[in-house]
Design an enzyme around this catalytic site. Structure first.
Site, mmCIF file in Angstrom:
data_model
loop_
_atom_site.group_PDB
_atom_site.id
_atom_site.type_symbol
_atom_site.label_atom_id
_atom_site.label_comp_id
_atom_site.label_asym_id
_atom_site.label_seq_id
_atom_site.Cartn_x
_atom_site.Cartn_y
_atom_site.Cartn_z
ATOM 1 N N HIS A 1 63.007 29.281 34.600
ATOM 2 C CA HIS A 1 61.558 29.475 34.739
ATOM 3 C C HIS A 1 61.111 29.225 36.171
ATOM 4 O O HIS A 1 60.485 28.212 36.476
ATOM 5 C CB HIS A 1 60.803 28.568 33.764
ATOM 6 C CG HIS A 1 60.901 29.039 32.349
ATOM 7 N ND1 HIS A 1 61.697 28.432 31.408
ATOM 8 C CD2 HIS A 1 60.304 30.097 31.718
ATOM 9 C CE1 HIS A 1 61.582 29.076 30.252
ATOM 10 N NE2 HIS A 1 60.747 30.089 30.414
ATOM 11 N N HIS B 1 62.008 34.771 37.918
ATOM 12 C CA HIS B 1 61.686 35.240 36.554
ATOM 13 C C HIS B 1 60.291 35.889 36.561
ATOM 14 O O HIS B 1 60.100 36.965 35.972
ATOM 15 C CB HIS B 1 61.725 34.062 35.566
ATOM 16 C CG HIS B 1 61.072 34.348 34.247
ATOM 17 N ND1 HIS B 1 61.519 35.336 33.379
ATOM 18 C CD2 HIS B 1 59.976 33.783 33.641
ATOM 19 C CE1 HIS B 1 60.723 35.357 32.310
ATOM 20 N NE2 HIS B 1 59.785 34.438 32.440
ATOM 21 N N GLN C 1 72.411 33.851 22.557
ATOM 22 C CA GLN C 1 71.957 35.204 22.884
ATOM 23 C C GLN C 1 71.917 36.108 21.659
ATOM 24 O O GLN C 1 70.972 36.881 21.480
ATOM 25 C CB GLN C 1 72.863 35.816 23.968
ATOM 26 C CG GLN C 1 72.593 35.270 25.357
ATOM 27 C CD GLN C 1 71.146 35.450 25.786
ATOM 28 O OE1 GLN C 1 70.578 36.530 25.696
ATOM 29 N NE2 GLN C 1 70.518 34.376 26.237
HETATM 30 ZN ZN LIG Z 1 58.308 33.831 31.026
#
Ligand SMILES: [Zn+2]
Length: 430
Positions: free
Chosen positions: A158, A162, A359
């Protein structure tokens, strides 16, 4: 001399403020990637404020740094140190900013860590927003520099890269025929600002972590969309501080702030089912009318949600890097939770979780349903490309999973409990 005095006063002020903010978290300057929390004897958590967080809290200090940038004073992380070749390559990349295989990691290296500023400024120009809204380009650049600086570069996932990636994806969606023919400059403006600021000042931990450490933000936002509310409010703070829209009427500025909030709050992944069933109902009834501003804004919310979790729909080379980064951030949170006996959050235990399992669960329960509906709404080459990458990437992770476990169909059980309150919301790539 004057600056030194202000700095001393600021330190005293910050010490006082932070003593009031029990449970706040910050980074230990000796270990830049480690969240540092100090447990008190009475079992409450007190703040330890690093120099970096003092800067973050002190908008005056940030102003000084930004104004240095505009006065042309070179700072170590400035793009000024880049040679013409790098700048040339970055400009070259921007000519293809609408390509789905745009490599944001390479672009970030070519701009020396200024991808968010460079990309968003370019998109404002490309969409004619500077001219349409008569924006002061110095104010715009200053606003974007502040936005970029308020992302935590220590966060593996983050961070500002991103945000730049989400902004680039949003641009790709805005160009889709159904949207581009009906969007107004106002819609495009809000979309790009919301994308660039949607994770502003993200602490690198999820909402349950903030709640269980008694963080002041959890209290402030009553344990509901804590991070998203903070990202929105931080964005509003920077918009006002920059004066970028000071020439607009108060009514329009308030409308802008509220609509940016609607977009950012939609990225709360714990609300995904509600948004998705609304989207599905509209598509089933075929009643979406993009001449209607409310419908357009709903579609922009869905577009931003897609942009936020589009990592598995990128090429394997890009997607794999994002998967590694987000897992690193999850596991880092898990390490802190273990260290301080806070109870390890789902998906955050490096002893029991794997990237492949995380994932596959993420793709199955969150990404596939969302992008499936998006492709119904906008059945274009881009949507088919995204679904194609999603299928291939999932198959690749299943291959990894088979190699690791010998089985192959393990889906992380945490994703099967998506409606449960105990699940972390933010670490799912929000
Ligand atoms: Zn985000």
């Amino acid at each position: 001399m004057g600056i030194a005095l202000i700095w001393c006063l600021a330190l005293i002020l910050i010490k006082w403020i932070t003593s009031k903010r029990r449970g706040a978290i910050s980074y230990d300057s000796s270990d830049q990637t480690a969240l540092y929390i100090r447990m008190l004897a009475n079992s409450e958590i007190e703040v330890s404020v690093s120099a970096r967080n003092v800067r973050r809290l002190l908008s005056f200090q940030r102003y000084l740094r930004s104004s240095r940038f505009f006065r042309g004073i070179t700072v170590p992380n400035s793009s000024n140190i880049l040679d013409d070749d790098y700048n040339g390559q970055a400009k070259c990349m921007l000519e293809k900013v609408g390509n789905w295989n745009f490599d944001i990691f390479l672009f970030d290296r070519l701009t020396n860590g200024n991808s968010l500023v460079s990309l968003t400024f370019h998109l404002f120009n490309l969409h004619g927003l500077i001219e349409h809204f008569q924006l002061d380009t110095m104010k715009l650049r200053r606003f974007l520099v502040m936005v970029q600086e308020d992302y935590h570069s220590q966060n593996p996932y983050h961070n500002a890269v991103h945000a730049a990636d989400v902004t680039q994806a949003m641009h790709c969606y805005l160009k889709e025929p159904k949207l581009s023919k009906s969007l107004t400059p106002w819609d495009v403006l809000l979309s790009l600002i919301a994308a660039a600021t949607h994770d502003l000042d993200h602490p690198g931990v999820n909402q349950p972590f903030l709640i269980k450490t008694n963080h002041y933000l959890a209290t402030l936002y009553k344990n509901t969309s804590v991070l998203e509310n903070h990202h929105w409010r931080s964005a509003v703070g920077l918009l006002r501080e920059s004066g970028l829209f000071a020439h607009m009427s108060l009514e329009n500025r308030q409308l802008m702030e509220s609509q940016i909030g609607d977009l950012i709050l939609a990225t709360d992944i714990s609300q995904q089912n509600e948004y998705l069933s609304m989207f599905r109902s509209h598509l089933d009834r075929g009643d979406l009318c993009l001449e209607n501003a409310n419908h357009r804004h709903f579609i922009l919310q869905m577009a931003l949600k897609c942009a936020d979790i589009c990592n598995p729909c990128r090429t394997w080379e890009l997607s794999k890097q994002w998967s590694e980064k987000v897992t690193e951030e999850f596991f880092h949170q898990g390490d802190i939770e273990k260290k301080y006996h806070l109870g390890v959050s789902p998906l955050c235990d490096r002893q029991t979780e794997t990237i492949a399992n995380i994932q596959i669960g993420f793709m199955t329960y969150l990404v596939e349903p969302l992008f499936g509906e998006w492709a119904r709404f906008s059945n274009t080459r881009l949507s088919q490309t995204m679904l194609g990458h999603l299928g291939l990437n999932k198959a690749s992770w299943k291959g990894v999973q088979r190699e690791q476990s010998g089985s192959g169909d393990d889906v992380d059980p945490a994703f099967e409990e998506m409606d449960s309150d105990i699940l972390p919301q933010e670490p799912r790539l929000s």
